[in-house]
Design an enzyme around this catalytic site. Structure first.
Site, mmCIF file in Angstrom:
data_model
loop_
_atom_site.group_PDB
_atom_site.id
_atom_site.type_symbol
_atom_site.label_atom_id
_atom_site.label_comp_id
_atom_site.label_asym_id
_atom_site.label_seq_id
_atom_site.Cartn_x
_atom_site.Cartn_y
_atom_site.Cartn_z
ATOM 1 N N ASP A 145 6.187 -1.943 11.458
ATOM 2 C CA ASP A 145 5.571 -0.700 10.972
ATOM 3 C C ASP A 145 4.811 0.036 12.080
ATOM 4 O O ASP A 145 3.731 0.537 11.872
ATOM 5 C CB ASP A 145 4.660 -0.983 9.774
ATOM 6 C CG ASP A 145 3.492 -1.909 10.122
ATOM 7 O OD1 ASP A 145 3.493 -2.494 11.224
ATOM 8 O OD2 ASP A 145 2.577 -2.042 9.281
ATOM 9 N N TYR A 200 39.286 25.118 -7.259
ATOM 10 C CA TYR A 200 39.232 23.956 -8.154
ATOM 11 C C TYR A 200 39.883 24.302 -9.480
ATOM 12 O O TYR A 200 39.486 25.254 -10.155
ATOM 13 C CB TYR A 200 37.754 23.588 -8.349
ATOM 14 C CG TYR A 200 37.502 22.327 -9.128
ATOM 15 C CD1 TYR A 200 38.206 21.164 -8.844
ATOM 16 C CD2 TYR A 200 36.533 22.297 -10.124
ATOM 17 C CE1 TYR A 200 37.941 20.004 -9.547
ATOM 18 C CE2 TYR A 200 36.266 21.130 -10.825
ATOM 19 C CZ TYR A 200 36.976 19.984 -10.541
ATOM 20 O OH TYR A 200 36.718 18.838 -11.226
ATOM 21 N N ARG A 258 0.806 -1.221 0.000
ATOM 22 C CA ARG A 258 0.000 0.000 0.000
ATOM 23 C C ARG A 258 0.842 1.274 0.000
ATOM 24 O O ARG A 258 0.328 2.360 -0.253
ATOM 25 C CB ARG A 258 -0.964 -0.012 1.207
ATOM 26 C CG ARG A 258 -2.083 -1.016 1.043
ATOM 27 C CD ARG A 258 -2.813 -1.286 2.356
ATOM 28 N NE ARG A 258 -2.063 -2.207 3.228
ATOM 29 C CZ ARG A 258 -2.468 -2.589 4.439
ATOM 30 N NH1 ARG A 258 -3.592 -2.120 4.949
ATOM 31 N NH2 ARG A 258 -1.748 -3.431 5.149
ATOM 32 N N ASN A 284 38.626 40.369 7.796
ATOM 33 C CA ASN A 284 37.431 40.719 7.032
ATOM 34 C C ASN A 284 37.647 40.364 5.565
ATOM 35 O O ASN A 284 38.636 40.765 4.957
ATOM 36 C CB ASN A 284 37.123 42.219 7.155
ATOM 37 C CG ASN A 284 35.723 42.528 6.637
ATOM 38 O OD1 ASN A 284 34.741 42.387 7.364
ATOM 39 N ND2 ASN A 284 35.629 42.921 5.371
HETATM 40 C C1 UD1 Z 1 -1.339 -6.727 11.637
HETATM 41 C C2 UD1 Z 1 -2.151 -7.677 12.525
HETATM 42 C C3 UD1 Z 1 -3.377 -6.954 13.023
HETATM 43 C C4 UD1 Z 1 -2.994 -5.711 13.764
HETATM 44 C C5 UD1 Z 1 -2.101 -4.818 12.881
HETATM 45 C C6 UD1 Z 1 -1.557 -3.665 13.712
HETATM 46 C C7 UD1 Z 1 -1.716 -9.891 11.627
HETATM 47 C C8 UD1 Z 1 -2.289 -11.040 10.892
HETATM 48 N N1 UD1 Z 1 -2.510 -8.856 11.782
HETATM 49 O O1 UD1 Z 1 -2.172 -6.419 10.511
HETATM 50 O O2 UD1 Z 1 -4.124 -7.803 13.907
HETATM 51 O O3 UD1 Z 1 -4.157 -5.001 14.170
HETATM 52 O O4 UD1 Z 1 -0.991 -5.572 12.366
HETATM 53 O O5 UD1 Z 1 -0.899 -2.736 12.894
HETATM 54 O O6 UD1 Z 1 -0.590 -9.962 12.066
HETATM 55 N N2 UD1 Z 1 5.129 -9.372 7.918
HETATM 56 C C9 UD1 Z 1 6.173 -10.238 7.649
HETATM 57 N N3 UD1 Z 1 5.957 -11.300 6.847
HETATM 58 C C10 UD1 Z 1 4.748 -11.571 6.301
HETATM 59 C C11 UD1 Z 1 3.679 -10.684 6.585
HETATM 60 C C12 UD1 Z 1 3.897 -9.593 7.397
HETATM 61 O O7 UD1 Z 1 7.297 -10.026 8.108
HETATM 62 O O8 UD1 Z 1 4.630 -12.580 5.599
HETATM 63 C C13 UD1 Z 1 5.369 -8.219 8.776
HETATM 64 C C14 UD1 Z 1 5.168 -6.898 8.048
HETATM 65 O O9 UD1 Z 1 6.374 -6.437 7.485
HETATM 66 C C15 UD1 Z 1 4.654 -5.984 9.144
HETATM 67 C C16 UD1 Z 1 3.993 -6.944 10.125
HETATM 68 O O10 UD1 Z 1 4.435 -8.226 9.821
HETATM 69 O O11 UD1 Z 1 5.694 -5.303 9.803
HETATM 70 C C17 UD1 Z 1 2.469 -6.869 10.047
HETATM 71 O O12 UD1 Z 1 2.076 -7.139 8.717
HETATM 72 P P1 UD1 Z 1 0.986 -6.255 7.992
HETATM 73 O O13 UD1 Z 1 0.746 -6.831 6.654
HETATM 74 O O14 UD1 Z 1 1.331 -4.835 8.075
HETATM 75 O O15 UD1 Z 1 -0.269 -6.613 8.923
HETATM 76 P P2 UD1 Z 1 -1.594 -5.768 9.134
HETATM 77 O O16 UD1 Z 1 -2.563 -6.120 8.080
HETATM 78 O O17 UD1 Z 1 -1.270 -4.342 9.335
HETATM 79 CA CA CA Z 2 0.503 -3.068 9.289
#
Ligand code: UD1
Ligand code: CA
Length: 487
Positions: A111, A395, A21, A385
């Site tokens: 994040d 240069y 996103r 000054n």
């Molecule tokens: C996630 C939570 C949600 C929570 C929200 C808070 C899950 C399933 N859901 O949703 O309940 O309210 O965060 O902000 O966890 N990531 C990986 N590998 C993957 C997928 C994700 O490392 O395969 C990491 C992402 O980089 C990120 C974090 O996990 O830092 C969360 O993933 P993201 O896709 O942002 O989850 P949300 O939909 O925001």
């Molecule tokens: Ca997130």
């Protein structure tokens, strides 16, 4: 009683997601705000725990993330998640590398840039106090759209986390959400993760499912509501990034004002979390203080100035200036409209005035470069000054050379110092000089053509012009005067 810091065995940061996103070529967790990447803020919030191990799960853009980590957190270890099969899969990969570890594990989304150390510590305290197997950080928010909902039973115990896309209409109405920060017993969470399936709307392994699984096992699971819901806000697109950046800045600027700094216009004053500002300093509208910038007590910056990794001494005044890796000494005056480039060092009471650019320039106490000049690769002594419109010609098209100007020198306006060249202490140079050889102490360096006037040129070559007529009239008046017109 507060628990000792090392009670947390490991910190796991989930940072492998694509961040679709954001619509960016840069991995989401590397986007900067307030002087750190998102990932940098999360690591900073966990740092006071002094965990024995810090593991970051990387995947999308892993080369960039790894290079970044090498710079900001060399102690952190990375685990690669080749395919982004979900936060549960990511957490499992990390926990598999932490089998030897004792003490609970903090698992946190990469994040969450507003997360603060105090909020993490409160989660640790709640977890240890309750003796839970797993404690999730939650927040009650006005708009829970897109977030995992915290489901509690009649007694208020957390029973599950349900992602919005998998939630029933009743569950969607819940305003308590999952912050994506979890503290749990390592082996128990690892074991539960092996049982997490992907039978959900996204077909991913959700870390959040661990909660329901543990509850099903009869384990004690808790939810700790953050004192400040702001801390829990994630960041999924550029609009959220702008909003988080604003919140972070508000916090920093509020703290500065509480500590005795005058901020004339908080809305247009941007200060990185890494910056220090002393008491009674004044920040005027349109100021950005970035990186390792330090502004000492009583200094004034702005309006409209951007200082990066720059030191400003006590009582200095920096107006409409762009500066990077510069040292502005106490009581120095800079600007308006100055450009201080790396290696600029201005000693106490020096002045760099209007439309002046400096680079790799050491300027001694009380020396002045007031107007329209370029000072590159130079050393200037004390009390000197530099005339207006001077260029340090550093240069030659291939290499850079150095110019040295002594103390208490007075250089003329519109000089060129063709480096390498030295002007001695107390020397003068004439206006309009191109100085190519050294000027000894106390000498006057003159390096310009001698003036010659061609008499009557305008009358002969531009007859009939206004200039010719004016000249003719002036000549007539002068000869009348010379002939002693009777009064
Ligand atoms: C996630 C939570 C949600 C929570 C929200 C808070 C899950 C399933 N859901 O949703 O309940 O309210 O965060 O902000 O966890 N990531 C990986 N590998 C993957 C997928 C994700 O490392 O395969 C990491 C992402 O980089 C990120 C974090 O996990 O830092 C969360 O993933 P993201 O896709 O942002 O989850 P949300 O939909 O925001
Ligand atoms: Ca997130």
């Amino acid at each position: 009683m507060a628990q000792p810091a090392q009670t947390v065995g490991a910190v796991v940061v989930l940072a492998a997601g694509q961040g679709t996103r954001m619509r960016s070529r840069t991995p989401k967790v590397l986007h900067p705000l307030g002087g750190r990447s998102m990932l940098g803020h999360v690591l900073a919030a966990a740092e006071p725990l002094a965990a024995a191990a810090t593991v970051v799960v990387v995947g999308s853009g892993r080369d960039q993330v790894e290079a970044h980590l090498a710079g900001i957190a060399p102690h952190a270890r990375t685990v690669v998640q080749e395919q982004q099969n979900g936060s549960g899969h990511a957490a499992a990969l990390a926990l598999d590398t932490l089998a030897e570890l004792s003490g609970p594990v903090l698992i946190v989304n990469g994040d969450a840039p507003l997360l603060r150390a105090s909020t993490v510590q409160a989660l640790v305290d709640a977890h240890l106090g309750a003796g839970d197997v797993l404690t999730v950080l939650t927040a009650t928010v006005p708009d829970p759209t897109g977030l995992g909902r915290i489901v509690r039973d009649a007694e208020g115990r957390v029973t599950a986390i349900v992602e919005e896309r998998d939630a029933t209409p009743e569950q969607r109405a819940i305003t308590e959400v999952n912050a994506g920060v979890y503290l749990g017993d390592g082996p128990a969470v690892r074991a539960a993760l092996t049982r997490v399936g992907a039978a959900n709307d996204q077909g991913e392994q959700y870390l959040t499912d661990v909660l329901g699984l543990l509850v099903g096992d009869g384990a004690q699971v808790g939810g700790h509501r953050a004192a400040d819901a702001e801390d829990t806000l994630g960041c999924n697109d550029r609009r959220e990034l702008a909003a988080r950046r604003r919140t972070l800045n508000d916090r920093v600027v509020d703290d500065l004002m509480r500590s005795g700094v005058t901020v004339v216009d908080p809305a247009t004053t941007w200060v990185d979390v890494t910056v220090e500002v002393g008491q009674d300093a004044v920040l005027h509208p349109g100021v950005q203080l970035l990186g390792a910038t330090v502004v000492a007590a009583g200094a004034e910056v702005g309006p409209d100035s951007t200082l990066t990794d720059t030191e400003v001494g006590e009582g200095a005044r920096v107006v409409r200036t762009h500066a990077e890796l510069a040292v502005v000494g106490p009581e120095v005056s800079v600007g308006p409209f100055a450009y201080l480039r790396p290696g600029t060092r201005l000693a106490r009471g020096a002045k760099v005035g209007t439309f002046v650019e400096t680079k790799n320039a050491v300027v001694g106490e009380g020396s002045k470069i007031p107007h329209l000049s370029y000072v590159g690769d130079a050393t200037i002594g004390e009390g000197t000054n530099i005339g207006a419109a001077t260029v340090f010609v550093n240069y030659d098209g291939v290499a850079k050379h150095h110019t040295t100007i002594g103390s208490h020198a007075r250089t003329g306006a519109d000089n060129m110092f063709v480096a390498p060249v030295t002007v001695g202490d107390g020397a003068y140079t004439a206006a309009g000089s191109v100085i190519t050889t050294d000027v000894p102490p106390g000498a006057m360096g003159v390096a310009r053509a001698t003036q010659r006037n061609v008499a009557g040129w305008v009358g002969r070559r531009r007859p009939g012009t206004a200039a010719a007529e004016a000249a003719e009239a002036a000549t007539a008046r002068t000869s009348d005067d010379a002939q002693g017109t009777p009064s």
